[in-house]
Design a protein around this motif. Structure first.
Motif, PDB file in Angstrom:
ATOM      1  N   ILE A  15       5.411  13.307   2.771  1.00 51.15           N
ATOM      2  CA  ILE A  15       6.002  11.995   3.018  1.00 51.15           C
ATOM      3  C   ILE A  15       5.192  10.969   2.230  1.00 51.15           C
ATOM      4  CG2 ILE A  15       6.724  10.315   4.749  1.00 51.15           C
ATOM      5  CD1 ILE A  15       6.412  12.532   6.848  1.00 51.15           C
ATOM      6  N   LEU A  16       5.870  10.195   1.402  1.00 49.92           N
ATOM      7  CA  LEU A  16       5.232   9.136   0.617  1.00 49.92           C
ATOM      8  C   LEU A  16       5.917   7.823   0.940  1.00 49.92           C
ATOM      9  CD1 LEU A  16       4.255   9.170  -3.128  1.00 49.92           C
ATOM     10  CD2 LEU A  16       5.797   7.386  -2.306  1.00 49.92           C
ATOM     11  N   GLU A  17       5.134   6.781   1.248  1.00 50.22           N
ATOM     12  CA  GLU A  17       5.726   5.506   1.647  1.00 50.22           C
ATOM     13  C   GLU A  17       5.108   4.356   0.867  1.00 50.22           C
ATOM     14  OE1 GLU A  17       3.378   6.846   3.611  1.00 50.22           O
ATOM     15  OE2 GLU A  17       4.329   7.942   5.264  1.00 50.22           O
ATOM     16  N   PHE A  18       5.846   3.240   0.861  1.00 50.98           N
ATOM     17  CA  PHE A  18       5.342   1.948   0.388  1.00 50.98           C
ATOM     18  C   PHE A  18       5.425   0.972   1.553  1.00 50.98           C
ATOM     19  CE2 PHE A  18       6.212   3.976  -3.592  1.00 50.98           C
ATOM     20  CZ  PHE A  18       5.226   3.483  -4.446  1.00 50.98           C
ATOM     21  N   LEU A  19       4.278   0.405   1.930  1.00 52.42           N
ATOM     22  CA  LEU A  19       4.175  -0.466   3.099  1.00 52.42           C
ATOM     23  C   LEU A  19       3.708  -1.846   2.664  1.00 52.42           C
ATOM     24  CD1 LEU A  19       2.659   0.308   6.548  1.00 52.42           C
ATOM     25  CD2 LEU A  19       1.628  -1.530   5.218  1.00 52.42           C
ATOM     26  N   ASP A  20       4.401  -2.879   3.149  1.00 58.17           N
ATOM     27  CA  ASP A  20       3.997  -4.258   2.888  1.00 58.17           C
ATOM     28  C   ASP A  20       2.918  -4.633   3.904  1.00 58.17           C
ATOM     29  OD1 ASP A  20       3.881  -7.175   2.951  1.00 58.17           O
ATOM     30  OD2 ASP A  20       5.681  -7.123   1.706  1.00 58.17           O
ATOM     31  N   VAL A  21       1.723  -5.007   3.431  1.00 55.84           N
ATOM     32  CA  VAL A  21       0.603  -5.234   4.336  1.00 55.84           C
ATOM     33  C   VAL A  21       0.790  -6.499   5.172  1.00 55.84           C
ATOM     34  CG1 VAL A  21      -0.987  -4.040   2.787  1.00 55.84           C
ATOM     35  CG2 VAL A  21      -0.766  -6.513   2.635  1.00 55.84           C
ATOM     36  N   GLU A  76       0.847  -1.190   0.000  1.00 52.27           N
ATOM     37  CA  GLU A  76       0.000   0.000   0.000  1.00 52.27           C
ATOM     38  C   GLU A  76       0.884   1.241   0.000  1.00 52.27           C
ATOM     39  OE1 GLU A  76      -3.817  -1.852   2.452  1.00 52.27           O
ATOM     40  OE2 GLU A  76      -2.571  -0.292   3.369  1.00 52.27           O
ATOM     41  N   THR A  77       0.408   2.277  -0.660  1.00 57.51           N
ATOM     42  CA  THR A  77       1.160   3.528  -0.715  1.00 57.51           C
ATOM     43  C   THR A  77       0.212   4.703  -0.529  1.00 57.51           C
ATOM     44  OG1 THR A  77       2.629   4.927  -2.065  1.00 57.51           O
ATOM     45  CG2 THR A  77       0.991   3.606  -3.233  1.00 57.51           C
ATOM     46  N   ASP A  78       0.701   5.733   0.134  1.00 54.13           N
ATOM     47  CA  ASP A  78      -0.102   6.930   0.366  1.00 54.13           C
ATOM     48  C   ASP A  78       0.836   8.083   0.714  1.00 54.13           C
ATOM     49  OD1 ASP A  78      -2.292   8.521   0.520  1.00 54.13           O
ATOM     50  OD2 ASP A  78      -3.123   7.645   2.347  1.00 54.13           O
ATOM     51  N   ILE A  79       0.250   9.271   0.872  1.00 59.03           N
ATOM     52  CA  ILE A  79       1.032  10.478   1.134  1.00 59.03           C
ATOM     53  C   ILE A  79       0.527  11.130   2.418  1.00 59.03           C
ATOM     54  CG2 ILE A  79       1.639  12.787   0.287  1.00 59.03           C
ATOM     55  CD1 ILE A  79       1.297  11.648  -2.549  1.00 59.03           C
ATOM     56  N   LYS A  80       1.457  11.572   3.242  1.00 55.75           N
ATOM     57  CA  LYS A  80       1.155  12.242   4.503  1.00 55.75           C
ATOM     58  C   LYS A  80       1.812  13.613   4.498  1.00 55.75           C
ATOM     59  CE  LYS A  80      -0.068  12.478   8.926  1.00 55.75           C
ATOM     60  NZ  LYS A  80      -1.488  12.583   9.336  1.00 55.75           N
ATOM     61  N   TYR A  81       1.117  14.607   5.068  1.00 55.58           N
ATOM     62  CA  TYR A  81       1.658  15.959   5.151  1.00 55.58           C
ATOM     63  C   TYR A  81       2.241  16.200   6.545  1.00 55.58           C
ATOM     64  CZ  TYR A  81      -1.111  16.848   0.961  1.00 55.58           C
ATOM     65  OH  TYR A  81      -1.649  16.789  -0.301  1.00 55.58           O
ATOM     66  N   GLY A  82       3.368  16.888   6.570  1.00 59.75           N
ATOM     67  CA  GLY A  82       3.950  17.365   7.820  1.00 59.75           C
ATOM     68  C   GLY A  82       4.069  18.875   7.763  1.00 59.75           C
ATOM     69  N   TYR A  83       4.372  19.493   8.906  1.00 58.00           N
ATOM     70  CA  TYR A  83       4.431  20.960   8.964  1.00 58.00           C
ATOM     71  C   TYR A  83       5.678  21.398   9.700  1.00 58.00           C
ATOM     72  CZ  TYR A  83       2.972  25.780   9.786  1.00 58.00           C
ATOM     73  OH  TYR A  83       2.902  27.155   9.816  1.00 58.00           O
ATOM     74  N   VAL A  84       6.370  22.398   9.113  1.00 54.61           N
ATOM     75  CA  VAL A  84       7.553  22.995   9.732  1.00 54.61           C
ATOM     76  C   VAL A  84       7.146  24.350  10.282  1.00 54.61           C
ATOM     77  CG1 VAL A  84       9.908  23.799   9.379  1.00 54.61           C
ATOM     78  CG2 VAL A  84       9.075  21.821   8.107  1.00 54.61           C
ATOM     79  N   ASP A  85       7.046  24.444  11.602  1.00 50.33           N
ATOM     80  CA  ASP A  85       6.584  25.687  12.224  1.00 50.33           C
ATOM     81  C   ASP A  85       7.568  26.829  11.997  1.00 50.33           C
ATOM     82  OD1 ASP A  85       4.145  24.885  14.239  1.00 50.33           O
ATOM     83  OD2 ASP A  85       5.580  23.250  14.005  1.00 50.33           O
ATOM     84  N   GLY A  86       8.864  26.527  12.095  1.00 49.32           N
ATOM     85  CA  GLY A  86       9.846  27.585  11.968  1.00 49.32           C
ATOM     86  C   GLY A  86       9.913  28.207  10.589  1.00 49.32           C
TER      87      GLY A  86
END
Length: 308
Positions: free
Chosen positions: A156-162, A139-149
């Motif tokens: 972030i995009l990953e490939f995960l083995d289920v 499975e693959t998907d995209i996650k958002y992160g935030y840099v406050d400074g």
């Protein structure tokens, strides 16, 4: 060499001239007998400037070009050179091929813009599957992160083995494009030594722009991976990576305020390492994913069959 040839041409002995000029006899005879001369480029047979009709009457190219302009302006149709050739044959009985009409249209500047053939990849909807081992479904998907400074987001995009829950490869950057997804997929296949394998994992994703892009579809086709996409508004079809993103959010992204992208990159990279190699996973017999994967591949250790 040229000076020696001139003296020899005036009748002086060859051996004596070559000895004085310091030229080897083999070089002289090779140049005069066997050297490849510059090839004269042929321009081909000139165009005759006319064609014939059904009654074997000559029709000048100028007349044909007038007919072409009349056909374009009078027909109301935006014909290409193929149809213009057919129209000239029908209306004027002209005996002519499409290559000549192409040339005449090119001279008149009336050629239609050529359209590239579009390659359409079939959309495969994610279906129910039973997973019994590693490298069967990722499975693959995209996650958002935030840099406050820096007041900016990162991706972030990953490939995960289920099956073994490992994050095989990931991309982190200030942007995330289809080319990044392709590069990360290739990296994941390399990590699992699957680039040259006969059987490739199924890739499951949502309908994000990175995954519906032709570049990603073409890469999956080339690499031999079947790419399936979940229906809209069905995150449960991608449940394993959605669950991982919850852990990523709670244990990393929300735990501290990142003052710079460099700090965020270091923290996220550290989290991925710990997740794969340190953090215990309940569904894997309380083993880290990397440890379970090794034992699964080497000793045949298994876990529950995954149904999704």
């Amino acid at each position: 060499m040229e000076v020696a040839q001139q003296w020899i041409g005036r009748g002086y002995p060859v051996a004596k001239v070559l000895r004085i000029a310091g030229v080897a006899r083999s070089s002289y005879y090779y140049q005069t007998r066997y050297a490849v001369k510059e090839k004269q480029v042929s321009e081909g047979r000139p165009a005759p400037g006319y064609s014939y009709n059904d009654h074997h009457v000559r029709i000048s190219d100028e007349q044909i070009q007038e007919w072409l302009m009349e056909l374009i302006s009078g027909s109301g149709y935006n014909y290409g050179y193929h149809k213009l050739t057919a129209a000239l044959r029908r209306e004027y009985g002209l005996v002519v091929n499409k290559k000549k009409i192409y040339r005449l249209c090119q001279e008149l500047g009336i050629l239609r813009r050529q359209h590239r053939k579009q390659i359409h990849y079939p959309r495969r909807i994610a279906r129910n599957r039973i997973i019994t081992g590693s490298n069967q479904l990722w499975e693959t998907d995209i996650k958002y992160g935030y840099v406050d400074g820096e007041d900016r987001f990162f991706f972030i995009l990953e490939f995960l083995d289920v099956y073994d829950r490992s994050i095989i490869a990931y991309h982190m950057g200030r942007s995330c494009r289809a080319t990044d997804a392709v590069r990360t997929l290739k990296n994941a296949l390399w990590q699992r030594d699957l680039l040259e394998a006969d059987t490739q994992p199924i890739i499951r994703s949502d309908n994000g722009p990175q995954y519906v892009a032709k570049a990603f579809e073409a890469a999956c086709e080339t690499l031999g991976c079947e790419h399936e996409r979940i229906p809209p508004k069905t995150p449960n079809k991608n449940a394993h990576i959605e669950s991982f993103h919850r852990v990523l959010e709670d244990d990393c992204l929300s735990r501290e305020l990142f003052e710079s992208y460099k700090t965020a990159y270091e923290r996220v990279s550290e989290f991925f390492y710990n997740y794969n190699n340190v953090r215990l996973h309940g569904s894997l017999g309380y083993r880290p994913p990397a440890e379970f994967f090794r034992k699964h591949m080497q000793a045949g250790v298994t876990t529950k069959t995954v149904t999704l």
